[in-house]
Design a protein around this motif. Structure first.
Motif, mmCIF file in Angstrom:
data_model
loop_
_atom_site.group_PDB
_atom_site.id
_atom_site.type_symbol
_atom_site.label_atom_id
_atom_site.label_comp_id
_atom_site.label_asym_id
_atom_site.label_seq_id
_atom_site.Cartn_x
_atom_site.Cartn_y
_atom_site.Cartn_z
ATOM 1 N N MET A 1 3.427 10.356 -4.078
ATOM 2 C CA MET A 1 3.081 10.783 -2.584
ATOM 3 C C MET A 1 4.365 10.864 -1.813
ATOM 4 O O MET A 1 5.357 10.021 -1.993
ATOM 5 C CB MET A 1 2.047 10.058 -2.104
ATOM 6 C CG MET A 1 0.780 10.144 -2.707
ATOM 7 S SD MET A 1 -0.505 9.194 -1.798
ATOM 8 C CE MET A 1 -1.830 8.920 -2.839
ATOM 9 N N THR A 2 4.206 11.959 -1.100
ATOM 10 C CA THR A 2 5.344 12.087 0.097
ATOM 11 C C THR A 2 5.165 10.998 1.174
ATOM 12 O O THR A 2 3.920 10.621 1.183
ATOM 13 C CB THR A 2 5.498 13.399 0.655
ATOM 14 O OG1 THR A 2 4.272 13.591 1.264
ATOM 15 C CG2 THR A 2 5.643 14.412 -0.552
ATOM 16 N N ALA B 1 2.595 1.482 -3.240
ATOM 17 C CA ALA B 1 1.859 2.281 -4.320
ATOM 18 C C ALA B 1 1.843 3.682 -4.239
ATOM 19 O O ALA B 1 1.889 4.429 -5.277
ATOM 20 C CB ALA B 1 0.535 1.418 -4.459
ATOM 21 N N ALA B 2 1.839 4.016 -2.880
ATOM 22 C CA ALA B 2 1.281 5.561 -2.829
ATOM 23 C C ALA B 2 2.511 6.118 -3.236
ATOM 24 O O ALA B 2 2.771 7.190 -3.929
ATOM 25 C CB ALA B 2 1.116 5.733 -1.211
ATOM 26 N N ARG B 3 3.965 5.750 -2.449
ATOM 27 C CA ARG B 3 5.051 6.402 -3.043
ATOM 28 C C ARG B 3 5.459 6.347 -4.506
ATOM 29 O O ARG B 3 5.954 7.312 -4.961
ATOM 30 C CB ARG B 3 6.159 5.859 -2.176
ATOM 31 C CG ARG B 3 6.397 5.654 -0.767
ATOM 32 C CD ARG B 3 5.807 7.205 -0.271
ATOM 33 N NE ARG B 3 7.002 8.231 -0.582
ATOM 34 C CZ ARG B 3 8.271 8.361 0.149
ATOM 35 N NH1 ARG B 3 8.268 7.695 1.123
ATOM 36 N NH2 ARG B 3 9.205 9.287 -0.243
ATOM 37 N N TYR C 1 -3.144 9.784 3.633
ATOM 38 C CA TYR C 1 -4.165 9.231 2.774
ATOM 39 C C TYR C 1 -4.255 7.638 2.630
ATOM 40 O O TYR C 1 -5.569 7.317 2.170
ATOM 41 C CB TYR C 1 -3.952 9.946 1.348
ATOM 42 C CG TYR C 1 -4.192 11.425 1.691
ATOM 43 C CD1 TYR C 1 -5.475 12.035 1.756
ATOM 44 C CD2 TYR C 1 -3.146 12.420 1.674
ATOM 45 C CE1 TYR C 1 -5.299 13.578 1.867
ATOM 46 C CE2 TYR C 1 -3.189 13.676 1.622
ATOM 47 C CZ TYR C 1 -4.256 14.347 1.826
ATOM 48 O OH TYR C 1 -4.360 15.642 1.769
ATOM 49 N N VAL C 2 -3.148 6.980 2.745
ATOM 50 C CA VAL C 2 -3.446 5.700 2.518
ATOM 51 C C VAL C 2 -3.393 4.810 3.630
ATOM 52 O O VAL C 2 -4.080 3.786 4.078
ATOM 53 C CB VAL C 2 -2.177 5.280 1.527
ATOM 54 C CG1 VAL C 2 -2.148 3.672 1.342
ATOM 55 C CG2 VAL C 2 -2.622 6.104 0.267
ATOM 56 N N HIS D 1 -9.053 1.012 0.690
ATOM 57 C CA HIS D 1 -9.961 1.741 1.383
ATOM 58 C C HIS D 1 -10.799 2.561 0.497
ATOM 59 O O HIS D 1 -11.418 3.623 0.727
ATOM 60 C CB HIS D 1 -9.634 2.412 2.458
ATOM 61 C CG HIS D 1 -8.401 3.266 2.256
ATOM 62 N ND1 HIS D 1 -7.274 3.019 1.562
ATOM 63 C CD2 HIS D 1 -8.149 4.757 2.530
ATOM 64 C CE1 HIS D 1 -6.730 4.279 1.347
ATOM 65 N NE2 HIS D 1 -7.158 5.205 2.017
ATOM 66 N N PHE E 1 -5.353 0.862 -3.459
ATOM 67 C CA PHE E 1 -5.828 1.378 -2.177
ATOM 68 C C PHE E 1 -6.982 0.641 -1.620
ATOM 69 O O PHE E 1 -8.079 1.047 -2.337
ATOM 70 C CB PHE E 1 -5.824 2.959 -2.068
ATOM 71 C CG PHE E 1 -4.528 3.538 -2.428
ATOM 72 C CD1 PHE E 1 -3.369 3.454 -2.297
ATOM 73 C CD2 PHE E 1 -4.521 4.654 -3.551
ATOM 74 C CE1 PHE E 1 -2.172 3.627 -2.599
ATOM 75 C CE2 PHE E 1 -3.358 5.266 -3.925
ATOM 76 C CZ PHE E 1 -2.134 4.873 -3.428
ATOM 77 N N PHE F 1 2.363 -3.180 -9.923
ATOM 78 C CA PHE F 1 3.095 -4.294 -9.192
ATOM 79 C C PHE F 1 2.382 -5.606 -9.358
ATOM 80 O O PHE F 1 1.237 -5.815 -9.857
ATOM 81 C CB PHE F 1 2.831 -4.118 -7.744
ATOM 82 C CG PHE F 1 3.240 -2.732 -7.292
ATOM 83 C CD1 PHE F 1 4.711 -2.661 -6.900
ATOM 84 C CD2 PHE F 1 2.756 -1.432 -7.359
ATOM 85 C CE1 PHE F 1 5.331 -1.219 -6.251
ATOM 86 C CE2 PHE F 1 3.306 -0.191 -7.042
ATOM 87 C CZ PHE F 1 4.504 -0.183 -6.414
ATOM 88 N N GLN G 1 1.892 12.350 3.042
ATOM 89 C CA GLN G 1 0.748 12.140 2.317
ATOM 90 C C GLN G 1 0.431 10.567 2.340
ATOM 91 O O GLN G 1 -0.816 10.257 2.500
ATOM 92 C CB GLN G 1 0.884 12.499 0.887
ATOM 93 C CG GLN G 1 1.039 14.101 0.845
ATOM 94 C CD GLN G 1 1.395 14.321 -0.572
ATOM 95 O OE1 GLN G 1 2.156 13.850 -1.277
ATOM 96 N NE2 GLN G 1 1.157 15.679 -0.886
ATOM 97 N N PRO H 1 -5.722 5.818 7.429
ATOM 98 C CA PRO H 1 -7.233 5.518 7.337
ATOM 99 C C PRO H 1 -7.486 3.886 7.349
ATOM 100 O O PRO H 1 -8.517 3.600 7.615
ATOM 101 C CB PRO H 1 -7.621 5.946 5.769
ATOM 102 C CG PRO H 1 -6.569 7.065 5.469
ATOM 103 C CD PRO H 1 -5.281 6.641 6.241
ATOM 104 N N GLN H 2 -6.535 3.421 6.518
ATOM 105 C CA GLN H 2 -6.848 1.693 6.706
ATOM 106 C C GLN H 2 -6.307 1.179 7.972
ATOM 107 O O GLN H 2 -7.110 0.137 8.390
ATOM 108 C CB GLN H 2 -5.735 1.124 5.651
ATOM 109 C CG GLN H 2 -6.072 1.475 4.343
ATOM 110 C CD GLN H 2 -5.391 0.573 2.982
ATOM 111 O OE1 GLN H 2 -5.408 -0.480 2.954
ATOM 112 N NE2 GLN H 2 -4.881 1.449 2.136
ATOM 113 N N GLN I 1 0.766 -1.153 -0.107
ATOM 114 C CA GLN I 1 0.042 0.010 -0.047
ATOM 115 C C GLN I 1 0.787 1.228 -0.115
ATOM 116 O O GLN I 1 0.631 2.090 -0.896
ATOM 117 C CB GLN I 1 -1.009 0.076 1.037
ATOM 118 C CG GLN I 1 -2.013 -1.129 1.136
ATOM 119 C CD GLN I 1 -3.023 -0.799 0.251
ATOM 120 O OE1 GLN I 1 -3.764 -0.006 0.347
ATOM 121 N NE2 GLN I 1 -3.357 -1.950 -0.764
ATOM 122 N N ASN J 1 9.897 12.540 -5.224
ATOM 123 C CA ASN J 1 8.342 12.521 -5.260
ATOM 124 C C ASN J 1 8.006 12.879 -6.821
ATOM 125 O O ASN J 1 7.168 12.523 -7.442
ATOM 126 C CB ASN J 1 7.655 13.047 -4.384
ATOM 127 C CG ASN J 1 8.007 12.490 -2.860
ATOM 128 O OD1 ASN J 1 7.989 11.437 -2.837
ATOM 129 N ND2 ASN J 1 8.266 13.243 -1.970
#
Lengths: 229, 250
Positions: free
Chosen positions: A133-134, A127-129, A141-142, B101, B99, B93, A137, A145-146, A124, B83
């Motif tokens: 995303m910093t 994927a965000a990085r 955001y990821v 959620h 994500f 992947f 972040q 919340p989970q 997770q 970034n």
């Protein structure tokens, strides 16, 4: 028949003081849950950031709090700290109760939040990085919340433990529910069994909805888009 | 074409794993390049370093030494805003990593709003277009857990494309899929290649490598053993190691 009328009489006589006690129990537990959760959340997040020294410090804090009985912690904060002569550590009973219970709560919340964050699969954050995303972040955001969804069931059990732990506060003279019951028993020593049962019922009426609420919240927020693989 | 889109210069990486007494040399002085619009497929046995190489391209994996430059930006330079660079380099992947959620649509919208600073309306429009493009226009409101593996991977590809990347990296994108959904995702990747996307693809799908690749790189034990056009590689492999490997899998 007479005995039932007798019991109703007791309930009527004790009602105002028991409700006052429940209100005090409610106030202190809610404050402790609120403050303890905020502190615990911050410490829990901090523990996962990967700073070695910070992590060790937080672990030390947790071990101290979790490795000693709450009653002893309460005594230290109420009786021992004032003797140090530091003015801002001179707590009255109410403040000592809220502070000690908040710290106690935070020790459990920290562990719950940290393990929930670790339980969110690494993919997770990757994927965000990878979309740019910093780190913060990604957390905001990821990951968090989970993670929060995973905390619902263990958090509810801790909150119930905290609510029940307020009974200990009777020893420093806080007029919470148990203390009010003890006072009532001094007035009516013959009905000790009935009064304690009444007190237990009051606690139950407070704790049970919390557990029900958690079940509901778990179903509502925990199931859709649950964390798997 | 003055400069290649991806430039890899003498990159090395050694893992020191607690579970293994010997350090693992995952990348051993690897140099290569990918031109703009080129599709390069990296194949090799597991543990050959191909995934490490791919993950080092967008800085998900740090390397010990060497230099990687993508579109003129040095990935391996500590001063680079990684970034900003990653937004230009899409990554898909093996396990999709949607994500969990967020709905499919939100998965595609969120990075656009947060990273690319697009407005919600614009991001949603792009997301809906991309969902149509990857073949699941009516799945926007589904959560990942309600989608098949193939559908999740399509969403993941759309999520990357939404950032309008210059390069797409595929890390065994079909390895975790049910056999019947593999074809659709590969078809989508072929389509991307045909549209001129620069792609680096780690895969075990030899059919895809043969049809879609401009060039095949064969790796083993952290080194590039052989590099060839797909037809030459599959029909007439030069190295013994590649011949062995192909005999095992074909």
């Amino acid at each position: 028949m007479d005995s039932i009328i007798d019991k109703i009489g007791i309930v009527q006589a004790l009602w105002p003081s028991l409700v006052k006690g429940l209100w005090m129990t409610f106030q202190i537990s809610i404050l402790a849950i609120l403050l303890g959760s905020i502190l615990g959340f911050c410490l829990g997040v901090a523990k996962t950031l990967g700073y070695f020294v910070l992590e060790k410090l937080i672990n030390g804090y947790l071990h101290l709090l979790r490795g000693s009985p709450y009653l002893v912690q309460l005594y230290i904060i109420f009786f021992v700290l004032p003797s140090l002569g530091i003015s801002w550590l001179q707590f009255d009973g109410y403040t000592a109760a809220v502070v000690s219970l908040s710290l106690y709560t935070s020790s459990y919340v920290t562990e719950i939040v940290a393990s929930a964050i670790f339980a969110v699969p690494n993919g997770q954050s990757e994927a965000a990085r990878s979309v740019g995303m910093t780190r913060s972040q990604t957390y905001r955001y990821v990951v968090i919340p989970q993670a929060l969804k995973l905390t619902i069931p263990p958090m509810a059990s801790v909150y119930v433990i905290v609510i029940k732990s307020t009974a200990v506060l009777s020893v420093i003279g806080i007029s919470e529910l148990t203390r009010q019951g003890e006072v009532a028993i001094m007035r009516m020593p013959g009905d000790i069994m009935f009064i304690y049962c009444l007190i237990a019922l009051f606690y139950f009426l407070y704790c049970y909805p919390v557990l029900r609420f958690s079940k509901w919240a778990e179903g509502k927020f925990g199931s859709v888009g649950d964390v798997d693989h | 074409m003055s400069e290649p889109m991806i430039m890899i210069d003498a990159v090395s990486k050694t893992y020191h794993l607690k579970s293994r007494p010997e350090p693992v040399r995952a990348l051993d002085n690897v140099s290569n390049h990918v031109d703009s619009g080129e599709v390069v497929v990296v194949i090799g046995p597991s543990g050959s370093g191909k995934s490490t190489l791919l993950r080092s391209l967008n800085g998900l994996q740090e390397v010990d030494s060497g230099k990687i430059v993508i579109d003129g930006v040095e990935v391996t330079d500590k001063k680079t805003d990684i970034n900003k660079l990653r937004a230009k380099v899409g990554m898909v992947f093996q396990h999709f990593n949607l994500f969990q959620h967020k709905t499919a649509l939100e998965n595609i919208v969120m990075p656009q709003v947060i990273v690319a600073k697009r407005t919600r309306e614009e991001a949603e429009e792009i997301a809906n277009d991309l969902l149509a493009k990857v073949g699941i226009p009516d799945r926007g409101n589904n959560y990942p857990s309600m989608l098949s593996g193939g559908q999740q991977q399509r969403v993941a590809i759309a999520r990357s494309l939404a950032m309008k990347p210059k390069v797409m990296l595929f890390d065994e994108a079909t390895s975790a899929l049910d056999p019947e959904t593999v074809g659709g995702v590969l078809e989508l990747m072929r389509q991307l290649a045909a549209d001129g996307m620069t792609m680096a693809v780690v895969t075990h799908e030899m059919g895809f490598a043969r049809e879609a690749a401009d060039r095949v790189i064969f790796m083993d034990e952290g080194r590039v053993i052989e590099e060839n056009t797909p037809n030459n590689f599959f029909d007439n492999p030069q190295s013994d190691r590649a011949q062995d490997f192909l005999r095992q899998i074909l």
